[in-house]
Design a protein around this motif. Sequence first.
Motif, mmCIF file in Angstrom:
data_model
loop_
_atom_site.group_PDB
_atom_site.id
_atom_site.type_symbol
_atom_site.label_atom_id
_atom_site.label_comp_id
_atom_site.label_asym_id
_atom_site.label_seq_id
_atom_site.Cartn_x
_atom_site.Cartn_y
_atom_site.Cartn_z
ATOM 1 N N ALA A 41 0.684 -1.158 -0.024
ATOM 2 C CA ALA A 41 -0.162 0.065 0.082
ATOM 3 C C ALA A 41 0.820 1.340 0.032
ATOM 4 C CB ALA A 41 -0.958 -0.045 1.281
ATOM 5 N N LEU A 42 2.139 0.959 0.611
ATOM 6 C CA LEU A 42 2.942 2.539 0.561
ATOM 7 C C LEU A 42 3.308 2.832 -0.758
ATOM 8 C CD1 LEU A 42 5.314 1.539 3.652
ATOM 9 C CD2 LEU A 42 3.632 3.054 3.619
ATOM 10 N N SER A 43 3.625 1.970 -1.943
ATOM 11 C CA SER A 43 3.772 2.303 -2.901
ATOM 12 C C SER A 43 2.787 3.267 -3.662
ATOM 13 C CB SER A 43 4.043 0.973 -3.943
ATOM 14 O OG SER A 43 2.698 0.352 -4.135
ATOM 15 N N GLU A 44 1.399 3.161 -3.315
ATOM 16 C CA GLU A 44 0.484 3.808 -3.867
ATOM 17 C C GLU A 44 0.410 5.157 -2.937
ATOM 18 O OE1 GLU A 44 -1.378 3.071 -6.385
ATOM 19 O OE2 GLU A 44 -0.086 1.262 -6.529
ATOM 20 N N GLU A 45 0.423 5.223 -1.624
ATOM 21 C CA GLU A 45 0.257 6.464 -0.881
ATOM 22 C C GLU A 45 0.865 6.354 0.511
ATOM 23 O OE1 GLU A 45 -3.934 7.275 0.135
ATOM 24 O OE2 GLU A 45 -4.229 5.166 0.463
ATOM 25 N N ARG A 46 1.104 7.479 1.129
ATOM 26 C CA ARG A 46 1.754 7.342 2.413
ATOM 27 C C ARG A 46 0.919 7.826 3.530
ATOM 28 N NH1 ARG A 46 4.391 6.150 -1.498
ATOM 29 N NH2 ARG A 46 4.912 8.383 -2.039
ATOM 30 N N PRO A 47 0.579 7.429 4.437
ATOM 31 C CA PRO A 47 -0.099 7.733 5.784
ATOM 32 C C PRO A 47 0.496 9.085 6.524
ATOM 33 C CG PRO A 47 1.165 5.920 6.472
ATOM 34 C CD PRO A 47 1.570 5.983 4.952
#
Length: 213
Positions: A41-47
């Motif tokens: 998921a980190l490849s798409e967006e960062r929290p």
Amino acid sequence: MKDKIFILEDDTSICGLIRVALEMNGLSFKAFSTVADFKAALSEERPDVALLDIMLPDGSGLDVLQFLKKRYPEVACIMLSALTKEEDKVNGLNLGADDYVSKPFSVLELTARVNAQLRRKQRQSIIASGDITLNTDTMTAELRGEALPLNKKEYVLLKYFVENAGKVLTREKLLTAVWGYEDGETRTLDNHVARLRKLGVKIETVFGVGYKF
């Protein structure tokens, strides 16, 4: 931009409680039960904030913590763990955790800690010096309240100047910080400085050395 929370927790009951608490506070979130799914998921967006269990089916939350702090240091990390000994907490904090919450925990306390990290992040995202204000989240800049039309390199250069206000910066240091090389073409740097000056940014030339904001 809405704040986003990533939850890495394989216990479905605990994850459910966290989700309810975040929903009640209007916080956007995504939940993951494995390290692999979390990293994908980190490849798409960062929290903005990551809630990390330590003992996971395919790895350790402490390893995920170190991965995040190396790749995405701006992400605030709160460890969630049944490991409650002082040395466990100290180890997590020494590895870069921004907070450490022991299980079982109060969801109200956890939500308060998440909100504290979000407030801290919001404060840190604004950098100001003199007439210049930068927002590191949106990568935008203002001069006396007016938006500056900057491209990415101009923004990064201005940010470096603002962070080092009053210091004499050599051309080599500026080229390394902004372009990643020491012996590059100084004309590129000079052209970017000239562009910032045209926009009203006050940058001094220190002859034979470099520049000072």
